[in-house]
Design a protein around this motif. Structure first.
Motif, PDB file in Angstrom:
ATOM      1  N   ASN A 106     -79.461 -15.512  30.921  1.00  0.00           N
ATOM      2  CA  ASN A 106     -78.119 -15.534  30.325  1.00  0.00           C
ATOM      3  C   ASN A 106     -78.134 -15.197  28.832  1.00  0.00           C
ATOM      4  O   ASN A 106     -77.482 -15.850  28.027  1.00  0.00           O
ATOM      5  CB  ASN A 106     -77.452 -16.896  30.556  1.00  0.00           C
ATOM      6  CG  ASN A 106     -75.950 -16.864  30.316  1.00  0.00           C
ATOM      7  OD1 ASN A 106     -75.319 -15.807  30.442  1.00  0.00           O
ATOM      8  ND2 ASN A 106     -75.381 -17.994  29.943  1.00  0.00           N
ATOM      9  N   ILE A 107     -78.883 -14.144  28.476  1.00  0.00           N
ATOM     10  CA  ILE A 107     -78.935 -13.730  27.070  1.00  0.00           C
ATOM     11  C   ILE A 107     -78.670 -12.225  26.928  1.00  0.00           C
ATOM     12  O   ILE A 107     -79.082 -11.601  25.946  1.00  0.00           O
ATOM     13  CB  ILE A 107     -80.295 -14.084  26.413  1.00  0.00           C
ATOM     14  CG1 ILE A 107     -81.470 -13.570  27.264  1.00  0.00           C
ATOM     15  CG2 ILE A 107     -80.410 -15.572  26.142  1.00  0.00           C
ATOM     16  CD1 ILE A 107     -82.826 -13.739  26.592  1.00  0.00           C
ATOM     17  N   GLU A 108     -77.938 -11.649  27.884  1.00  0.00           N
ATOM     18  CA  GLU A 108     -77.638 -10.214  27.795  1.00  0.00           C
ATOM     19  C   GLU A 108     -76.914  -9.866  26.494  1.00  0.00           C
ATOM     20  O   GLU A 108     -77.088  -8.774  25.950  1.00  0.00           O
ATOM     21  CB  GLU A 108     -76.760  -9.742  28.971  1.00  0.00           C
ATOM     22  CG  GLU A 108     -77.322 -10.058  30.351  1.00  0.00           C
ATOM     23  CD  GLU A 108     -76.618 -11.224  30.990  1.00  0.00           C
ATOM     24  OE1 GLU A 108     -76.186 -11.054  32.149  1.00  0.00           O
ATOM     25  OE2 GLU A 108     -76.484 -12.276  30.333  1.00  0.00           O
ATOM     26  N   ASN A 109     -76.112 -10.809  26.007  1.00  0.00           N
ATOM     27  CA  ASN A 109     -75.264 -10.513  24.837  1.00  0.00           C
ATOM     28  C   ASN A 109     -76.014 -10.548  23.508  1.00  0.00           C
ATOM     29  O   ASN A 109     -75.431 -10.253  22.467  1.00  0.00           O
ATOM     30  CB  ASN A 109     -74.088 -11.498  24.781  1.00  0.00           C
ATOM     31  CG  ASN A 109     -74.544 -12.938  24.668  1.00  0.00           C
ATOM     32  OD1 ASN A 109     -75.604 -13.298  25.179  1.00  0.00           O
ATOM     33  ND2 ASN A 109     -73.772 -13.766  23.994  1.00  0.00           N
ATOM     34  N   GLN A 114     -81.236 -19.917  21.677  1.00  0.00           N
ATOM     35  CA  GLN A 114     -81.265 -18.525  22.121  1.00  0.00           C
ATOM     36  C   GLN A 114     -82.626 -17.890  21.838  1.00  0.00           C
ATOM     37  O   GLN A 114     -83.148 -17.123  22.664  1.00  0.00           O
ATOM     38  CB  GLN A 114     -80.163 -17.732  21.414  1.00  0.00           C
ATOM     39  CG  GLN A 114     -78.760 -18.075  21.888  1.00  0.00           C
ATOM     40  CD  GLN A 114     -77.692 -17.405  21.038  1.00  0.00           C
ATOM     41  OE1 GLN A 114     -77.825 -17.282  19.819  1.00  0.00           O
ATOM     42  NE2 GLN A 114     -76.619 -16.959  21.675  1.00  0.00           N
ATOM     43  N   ALA A 115     -83.207 -18.220  20.678  1.00  0.00           N
ATOM     44  CA  ALA A 115     -84.532 -17.693  20.340  1.00  0.00           C
ATOM     45  C   ALA A 115     -85.573 -18.155  21.355  1.00  0.00           C
ATOM     46  O   ALA A 115     -86.444 -17.377  21.770  1.00  0.00           O
ATOM     47  CB  ALA A 115     -84.927 -18.123  18.926  1.00  0.00           C
ATOM     48  N   GLN A 116     -85.472 -19.431  21.774  1.00  0.00           N
ATOM     49  CA  GLN A 116     -86.441 -19.925  22.745  1.00  0.00           C
ATOM     50  C   GLN A 116     -86.215 -19.294  24.115  1.00  0.00           C
ATOM     51  O   GLN A 116     -87.172 -19.020  24.840  1.00  0.00           O
ATOM     52  CB  GLN A 116     -86.385 -21.458  22.819  1.00  0.00           C
ATOM     53  CG  GLN A 116     -87.566 -22.090  23.536  1.00  0.00           C
ATOM     54  CD  GLN A 116     -88.923 -21.762  22.926  1.00  0.00           C
ATOM     55  OE1 GLN A 116     -89.354 -20.607  22.898  1.00  0.00           O
ATOM     56  NE2 GLN A 116     -89.596 -22.780  22.422  1.00  0.00           N
ATOM     57  N   ASN A 153     -92.365 -17.708  17.882  1.00  0.00           N
ATOM     58  CA  ASN A 153     -93.276 -16.577  17.649  1.00  0.00           C
ATOM     59  C   ASN A 153     -92.634 -15.219  17.943  1.00  0.00           C
ATOM     60  O   ASN A 153     -93.286 -14.319  18.483  1.00  0.00           O
ATOM     61  CB  ASN A 153     -94.570 -16.725  18.479  1.00  0.00           C
ATOM     62  CG  ASN A 153     -95.563 -17.660  17.812  1.00  0.00           C
ATOM     63  OD1 ASN A 153     -95.187 -18.505  17.004  1.00  0.00           O
ATOM     64  ND2 ASN A 153     -96.827 -17.525  18.146  1.00  0.00           N
ATOM     65  N   LEU A 154     -91.361 -15.076  17.609  1.00  0.00           N
ATOM     66  CA  LEU A 154     -90.700 -13.778  17.723  1.00  0.00           C
ATOM     67  C   LEU A 154     -90.961 -12.970  16.448  1.00  0.00           C
ATOM     68  O   LEU A 154     -91.170 -13.531  15.372  1.00  0.00           O
ATOM     69  CB  LEU A 154     -89.196 -13.965  17.923  1.00  0.00           C
ATOM     70  CG  LEU A 154     -88.779 -14.725  19.191  1.00  0.00           C
ATOM     71  CD1 LEU A 154     -87.277 -14.956  19.192  1.00  0.00           C
ATOM     72  CD2 LEU A 154     -89.206 -13.980  20.455  1.00  0.00           C
ATOM     73  N   ILE A 155     -90.933 -11.650  16.575  1.00  0.00           N
ATOM     74  CA  ILE A 155     -91.201 -10.764  15.439  1.00  0.00           C
ATOM     75  C   ILE A 155     -89.867 -10.382  14.801  1.00  0.00           C
ATOM     76  O   ILE A 155     -89.008  -9.763  15.446  1.00  0.00           O
ATOM     77  CB  ILE A 155     -91.980  -9.517  15.899  1.00  0.00           C
ATOM     78  CG1 ILE A 155     -93.334  -9.942  16.493  1.00  0.00           C
ATOM     79  CG2 ILE A 155     -92.180  -8.540  14.746  1.00  0.00           C
ATOM     80  CD1 ILE A 155     -94.094  -8.833  17.179  1.00  0.00           C
ATOM     81  N   ASP A 156     -89.708 -10.746  13.540  1.00  0.00           N
ATOM     82  CA  ASP A 156     -88.415 -10.586  12.865  1.00  0.00           C
ATOM     83  C   ASP A 156     -87.978  -9.136  12.729  1.00  0.00           C
ATOM     84  O   ASP A 156     -86.782  -8.846  12.675  1.00  0.00           O
ATOM     85  CB  ASP A 156     -88.465 -11.224  11.467  1.00  0.00           C
ATOM     86  CG  ASP A 156     -88.597 -12.737  11.528  1.00  0.00           C
ATOM     87  OD1 ASP A 156     -88.236 -13.309  12.572  1.00  0.00           O
ATOM     88  OD2 ASP A 156     -89.061 -13.342  10.542  1.00  0.00           O
ATOM     89  N   SER A 157     -88.923  -8.206  12.666  1.00  0.00           N
ATOM     90  CA  SER A 157     -88.568  -6.798  12.464  1.00  0.00           C
ATOM     91  C   SER A 157     -88.095  -6.122  13.753  1.00  0.00           C
ATOM     92  O   SER A 157     -87.639  -4.973  13.720  1.00  0.00           O
ATOM     93  CB  SER A 157     -89.765  -6.036  11.890  1.00  0.00           C
ATOM     94  OG  SER A 157     -90.872  -6.125  12.770  1.00  0.00           O
ATOM     95  N   LEU A 158     -88.202  -6.814  14.873  1.00  0.00           N
ATOM     96  CA  LEU A 158     -87.763  -6.271  16.162  1.00  0.00           C
ATOM     97  C   LEU A 158     -86.467  -6.942  16.607  1.00  0.00           C
ATOM     98  O   LEU A 158     -86.174  -8.072  16.218  1.00  0.00           O
ATOM     99  CB  LEU A 158     -88.833  -6.505  17.241  1.00  0.00           C
ATOM    100  CG  LEU A 158     -90.225  -5.934  16.997  1.00  0.00           C
ATOM    101  CD1 LEU A 158     -91.140  -6.295  18.163  1.00  0.00           C
ATOM    102  CD2 LEU A 158     -90.177  -4.419  16.810  1.00  0.00           C
ATOM    103  N   THR A 159     -85.703  -6.235  17.429  1.00  0.00           N
ATOM    104  CA  THR A 159     -84.540  -6.870  18.046  1.00  0.00           C
ATOM    105  C   THR A 159     -85.019  -7.874  19.093  1.00  0.00           C
ATOM    106  O   THR A 159     -86.200  -7.876  19.487  1.00  0.00           O
ATOM    107  CB  THR A 159     -83.632  -5.842  18.745  1.00  0.00           C
ATOM    108  OG1 THR A 159     -84.365  -5.266  19.843  1.00  0.00           O
ATOM    109  CG2 THR A 159     -83.180  -4.750  17.795  1.00  0.00           C
ATOM    110  N   ILE A 160     -84.103  -8.699  19.573  1.00  0.00           N
ATOM    111  CA  ILE A 160     -84.443  -9.653  20.635  1.00  0.00           C
ATOM    112  C   ILE A 160     -84.956  -8.905  21.868  1.00  0.00           C
ATOM    113  O   ILE A 160     -85.980  -9.278  22.462  1.00  0.00           O
ATOM    114  CB  ILE A 160     -83.208 -10.512  21.001  1.00  0.00           C
ATOM    115  CG1 ILE A 160     -82.819 -11.424  19.829  1.00  0.00           C
ATOM    116  CG2 ILE A 160     -83.469 -11.324  22.264  1.00  0.00           C
ATOM    117  CD1 ILE A 160     -83.845 -12.464  19.447  1.00  0.00           C
ATOM    118  N   GLY A 161     -84.286  -7.819  22.225  1.00  0.00           N
ATOM    119  CA  GLY A 161     -84.718  -7.037  23.391  1.00  0.00           C
ATOM    120  C   GLY A 161     -86.106  -6.451  23.210  1.00  0.00           C
ATOM    121  O   GLY A 161     -86.933  -6.474  24.131  1.00  0.00           O
TER     122      GLY A 161
END
Length: 257
Positions: A131-134, A147-149, A94-102
């Motif tokens: 551990n997802i700073e990168n 990584q998405a999860q 359920n992440l929003i594709d138009s936004l960055t991960i941050g």
């Protein structure tokens, strides 16, 4: 200290033709527990999680989260309660594709109007813990499922919720990514003390919990607790699933690593 208490929860769908999805469920979860909910397909486990998560009100009975019944709140206060007290992790991220991960991760803080400097610090701290700073400047389509999860988990815990709720969080992951995600849930629970409730069909994922509650046909069926051996706990889970008539692909022996 009780974080979650369910008292005589029932859920009935339909008018003329009624279907009873939950029948007289009683459950108490203490602060800091990591609890799994399992059962065959159609047993009511996702309905139960939806009732706990304030998404689907029970037909009868009472839900208490930290002593408060959220279903008695008016809609705007319920939305605020859900946003501030609960964290959600879903099978499909359920992440929003138009936004960055941050930007996805800080979304709960953005909605609550936190200052940018405070959000950036929390993002840095949370991303480091997971551990997802990168990847925080990447888009959702540029990262792996695992990584998405992790990003979804970061979003769920960034506001320090009372209760972390997960619905099949490893369902879309390969076995290596699933193991990594479950170790992450375990460490977050251990280090932050956030009370966690997870619905899963996967006995390997369930073996990371402190206890597992089984439901069948909408009713409480059994409950088992993890002792010192996760391998033994996994085998107990398998035994109950076999007795319940779990899904075929769930029922195979495996050595836990």
């Amino acid at each position: 200290m009780e974080i979650l208490k369910l008292k005589h929860i029932s859920k009935i769908y339909g008018d003329k033709v009624q279907y009873s999805a939950l029948k007289d469920i009683n459950l108490t979860i203490e602060k800091g527990e990591f609890v799994g909910i399992m059962g065959p397909s159609g047993s009511g486990k996702t309905t139960l999680l939806n009732v706990i998560s304030t998404i689907d009100p029970p037909t009868s009975g009472e839900v208490l989260i930290n002593g408060e019944n959220p279903y008695r709140l008016e809609s705007s206060k319920l939305a605020l309660f859900r946003r501030s007290k609960l964290g959600f992790v879903f099978q499909d991220f359920n992440l929003i594709d138009s936004l960055t991960i941050g930007e996805n991760i800080v979304l709960p803080l953005t909605l609550d109007g936190h200052r940018v400097s405070a959000m950036n610090k929390k993002l840095k701290d949370t991303a480091a813990r997971l551990n997802i700073e990168n990847i925080i400047n990447k888009r959702t389509f540029e990262v792996s499922g695992g990584q998405a999860q992790r990003a979804a988990i970061a979003r769920a815990i960034i506001h320090s919720p009372l209760l972390l709720l997960a619905d099949e969080p490893t369902g879309n992951l390969d076995s290596k990514a699933a193991k990594d995600v479950m170790e992450l849930f375990e460490s977050i629970n251990r280090e932050t003390g956030v009370t966690t409730v997870m619905v899963t069909h996967d006995p390997r994922s369930a073996s990371y919990c402190h206890r597992v509650i089984f439901i069948k046909d909408g009713q409480f069926f059994n409950e088992i607790h993890c002792g010192e051996s996760r391998q033994q706990f996994y085998q107990q889970i398998m035994d109950v699933l076999s007795f319940l008539g779990g899904e075929e692909n769930d029922l195979y022996p495996i050595r836990l690593k």
